[in-house]
Enzyme design. Sequence first.
Site, PDB file in Angstrom:
ATOM      1  N   SER A  80     102.819  60.352  32.622  1.00  0.00           N
ATOM      2  CA  SER A  80     103.045  60.500  34.062  1.00  0.00           C
ATOM      3  C   SER A  80     104.348  59.807  34.408  1.00  0.00           C
ATOM      4  CB  SER A  80     101.892  59.852  34.845  1.00  0.00           C
ATOM      5  OG  SER A  80     102.192  59.782  36.227  1.00  0.00           O
ATOM      6  N   TYR A 106      97.110  52.159  37.524  1.00  0.00           N
ATOM      7  CA  TYR A 106      97.551  53.413  36.902  1.00  0.00           C
ATOM      8  C   TYR A 106      98.915  53.225  36.257  1.00  0.00           C
ATOM      9  CZ  TYR A 106      98.072  58.503  36.401  1.00  0.00           C
ATOM     10  OH  TYR A 106      98.230  59.793  35.911  1.00  0.00           O
TER      11      TYR A 106
END
Length: 261
Positions: free
Chosen positions: A140, A153
């Site tokens: 990501s 995250y």
Amino acid sequence: MRRAVVTGASSGIGAATVRALREHDWDVVAVARREDRLKALADETGATYFVADLTEQTDVDALATHLAETGGVSTLINNAGGAAGLDSVEHGSVDDWAWMYEINVLAVKRVVSALLPLLRASVAGAPTGEAVADILTVSSIAGHIAYEGGGGYNAAKFAVSSMIDVLRLELSGEPIRVLEIAPGMVHTEEFSLVRFKGDKARADAVYASVPNPLSAGDVGATIRTMVELAPHISLDLVVIKPVAQSAAYKVHRGPLAVKEG
């Protein structure tokens, strides 16, 4: 041999990647926890599937055994992952952080360790430059750019991105490409819904008024391109975002228009 394993294949980018590879006649094994979704995907695409929870070592070992007994594997696509919450470091849930690390980092390590012997076997003896195995991991932009609320995250995705870089160094000299694709805003049916624990209004707000966020199909098609390049070409890192997204924390909402000088 062009046989790919795609993890996290029951929805989103994983399912789209299975479809993209099958469109080019790849032999694909779709892996996820939800058998009903895997079966539907297999019926649709002609892929095969294996039910596994990648946070369980016994399931990962069973996957490796299944692949060894059914033809091996030449391409591993680590797609399983997810986010939980958008809280500050101070107030974030330790349980959420632990889950994110388990699924985004440790699960990838488990699968890589279990399948590397099979990936090596797929190219053993091939003349230099004529065959290559692939380990492609979907990370990501959160693994490259920090943003407020992203603490857990960010930490997990920075960790997996670093692990990929280390693995590439460790496999130097072998005909194995170690690839990473780092998507930005991708509008899928589950990512934000899972992140916000089923709060659909909050999940929908993420994409509100954003012109053309990426689709899972956009990412799946890009993954297919990466693993279909000539064996001597390695796209080590591909960052893919919609034009409306300048960074993880900067997204334009409303129509795109040329600015007057």
